[in-house]
Design an enzyme around this catalytic site. Sequence first.
Site, PDB file in Angstrom:
ATOM      1  N   TRP A 356      32.837  29.822  47.283  1.00 23.85           N
ATOM      2  CA  TRP A 356      33.603  29.598  48.512  1.00 23.85           C
ATOM      3  C   TRP A 356      32.860  30.079  49.751  1.00 23.85           C
ATOM      4  O   TRP A 356      33.453  30.372  50.777  1.00 23.85           O
ATOM      5  CB  TRP A 356      34.980  30.257  48.408  1.00 23.85           C
ATOM      6  CG  TRP A 356      35.786  29.660  47.320  1.00 23.85           C
ATOM      7  CD1 TRP A 356      36.413  28.446  47.311  1.00 23.85           C
ATOM      8  CD2 TRP A 356      36.035  30.231  46.028  1.00 23.85           C
ATOM      9  NE1 TRP A 356      37.020  28.228  46.100  1.00 23.85           N
ATOM     10  CE2 TRP A 356      36.812  29.317  45.289  1.00 23.85           C
ATOM     11  CE3 TRP A 356      35.672  31.435  45.430  1.00 23.85           C
ATOM     12  CZ2 TRP A 356      37.221  29.545  43.998  1.00 23.85           C
ATOM     13  CZ3 TRP A 356      36.087  31.672  44.126  1.00 23.85           C
ATOM     14  CH2 TRP A 356      36.854  30.731  43.427  1.00 23.85           C
ATOM     15  N   GLU A 471      37.385  45.035  32.522  1.00 22.52           N
ATOM     16  CA  GLU A 471      37.212  44.109  31.415  1.00 22.52           C
ATOM     17  C   GLU A 471      36.392  42.914  31.898  1.00 22.52           C
ATOM     18  O   GLU A 471      35.832  42.942  32.994  1.00 22.52           O
ATOM     19  CB  GLU A 471      38.562  43.677  30.824  1.00 22.52           C
ATOM     20  CG  GLU A 471      39.713  43.532  31.811  1.00 22.52           C
ATOM     21  CD  GLU A 471      39.622  42.349  32.740  1.00 22.52           C
ATOM     22  OE1 GLU A 471      40.156  41.263  32.391  1.00 22.52           O
ATOM     23  OE2 GLU A 471      39.051  42.499  33.839  1.00 22.52           O
ATOM     24  N   GLU A 474      36.510  41.527  35.350  1.00 23.20           N
ATOM     25  CA  GLU A 474      35.995  42.419  36.390  1.00 23.20           C
ATOM     26  C   GLU A 474      37.057  42.934  37.345  1.00 23.20           C
ATOM     27  O   GLU A 474      36.765  43.192  38.515  1.00 23.20           O
ATOM     28  CB  GLU A 474      34.884  41.715  37.185  1.00 23.20           C
ATOM     29  CG  GLU A 474      33.780  41.153  36.322  1.00 23.20           C
ATOM     30  CD  GLU A 474      32.512  40.870  37.092  1.00 23.20           C
ATOM     31  OE1 GLU A 474      32.536  39.951  37.931  1.00 23.20           O
ATOM     32  OE2 GLU A 474      31.521  41.571  36.859  1.00 23.20           O
TER      33      GLU A 474
END
Length: 731
Positions: A356, A471, A474
């Site tokens: 983006w 995890e 992130e």
Amino acid sequence: MTSFAAGQSPSVPKRMNKETGLARPRLQIKHKRSLFWVSLPLLLVVVSRAGTQTANDLAPGAPGRDAHWPSAAKSAIATANTLESKVWLTLGEGVMTEVYYPTADSANTQTLEFIVVNDTTKKVEIESADTTHRIEALDPRALSFRQVNTAKYGDYTITKTYTTDPQRSTVLIDVNFESSRRTPYSLYVYYDPSLNNSGMHDSAWSQGEALLASDADKGSALISSTGFDQMTNGYLGTSDGLMQLRENGRIVDAYGRASEGNVVQVAHVKRQATFTLALGMGKDAADSLRNARVSLSKGFRRCRAEYEAGWHEYVRALRRVEPKHERQFNMAAMVLKAHEDKTYRGAMIASLSIPWGGGKNANEPDVGGYHLVWSRDLYHVATAFEAVGDKASAGRALDYLFSVQQKRDGSFPQSSWLDGRPFSHSLQMDEVAFPLILAYQLGRADSKTWTRNVKPGADFLVEHGPYTKQERWEEESGYSPSTIAAEIAGLVCAAAIARRNDDRVSAERYLAKADDWARNVERWTATTNGPYGDGNYYLRLSENGFPDGGAQLEINNGGGTFDERWIVDAGFLELVRLGIKRADDPLIVKSLAVVDGLIKVNTPAGEAWYRYNHDGYGEKANGSSWDGTGVGRLWILLTGERGEYDIARGDREAARKRLDAMREFSGEGLMLPEQVWDRAESPRPELRLGKGTGSATPLAWSMAQFIRLAVNIQQRRNIDTPDIVAQRYAK
């Protein structure tokens, strides 16, 4: 050759002497359409119908408006399969976007496109906004692409074919401009250099018929085979050439230089029907100009032939898969190979993109985007290289992980620049475990690797696991099924390497810990009183290891706060892929039913899954870019993971459907994205159900997952499942 320091320009514009290669002063007298060149030692006077203007003035309006990286929705990427050419290009929205040099984590260009001016009406159009775009993959065995842009009213077509010089850092663009005979047009090139991974701090100037720019130890030079005139250097949004064209239909103020800002360079293309642009990159502007000139002299056709021959040689050595998937399979392999850096060998970045366009601006060199190294992504890429038969690339990946990324305590950074400097500073325990699994899979059990790398990594897992600060998505800390699966497999693989080095004490320690975690993974991560199904299923993660407690989970991308029993993902499938659980394990089967009821979407390409319910990492509901909050979209690598589960349960036909779906998720340039749009209704034309979004495209992990699934189907088993782990737990 005369050169000028960053931010400087000669006192007069120069023309190159073809025999000596040196610049000499010139006088341009422009009368109607005739040009006359007269030597003049000190002063340039330009006379035109518009009056007198002075060139080489410093452009006003410094430093210009904020810089912004382009969308990550790339339709193609390209680089030569050589180490001499340290330049990568990306294509998107009909134009060339980021160009990386001299390493794959350093972006140096925002965009290069054409401006078309109607000489009669003075209407100004730009390729990215005012044409319809088409991308063509020209060679099934090379990263060779063509963009075809047609005016929305059909008055003209711009066709651009791309290559890079395999012997030096130059991008070459072969251009054909066709227009209606009844409508005269002028064609200008618009180049926005963003050297040294930042949009500000660049200096740009004209020298002869070249557009030069520099920032620190990086430079660029843009030249044309037919030459430029009406050249100007300005600041974005305050004095750039596009503004002048929109206001006047021509360049009125030919600014010779723009220093220390967000610079933009614009020039009129002479003899615009057919020509070649050369964008040279180098350690400074002079070095860049040498590269551009040599490549342009060599010629587009010869450079392209050498470029494609290099990729043909690579593809020739790859494993073959069934014909309907071979083109996508070969493209995926080449894209992964293209993501390997040419200085830091074995370092494969996650994507040549900034999802983006990154943060609020691209003014400073602190936006890593996805052009960084994650050990988790690199593990997946390395397993794909092993699957295609490129064991050398897989081995270099492991070398990089152990020699560059791994810290002294045995851990790995969340992500890093190519030279190993941490970019993100959290700790993800699966990223510590995956290199240990890879070492076992590649047979790397020598004493040095064991002592310096495997043992420190395994000791770190024992001392700090199974809890993880983040995890695999992130965002959250706690007890994650996917992370624990990697930790268990990592310890079992490390134990095998320990035994080969006669360290039985360490081996027994690792196995004892792995067995304990394998016994308790359900207790830590599966609820028995949840709101879905019969209440018994794996969670995305449990914050404190008590999955029945109803702890509140704040989704760290604006998704909201929920009882953690409400949030599920398919990460528990790593327990099957890595050999800790059988595919028919009752809790795995029940959890799949919950996942499919909550986060599965049927698309025209096939089934796809969200990362988890209430995810906020994706475009907003109105289609605008993610800016820290948004709505999570579908991740196509999860379709591949489900396919690997299908193989584990013996259903190859189901796995083939997953592979078919992944192939359909790709775009015209065969790039596999991170995310695809998740609904039939769309706020923007480019957001279509089952097609890529503004997320990272291509994503190396997605490409790797396609390769691995294709090979696993062919082999009738998941070759990335460590046999020693499956033999211990999933008999």
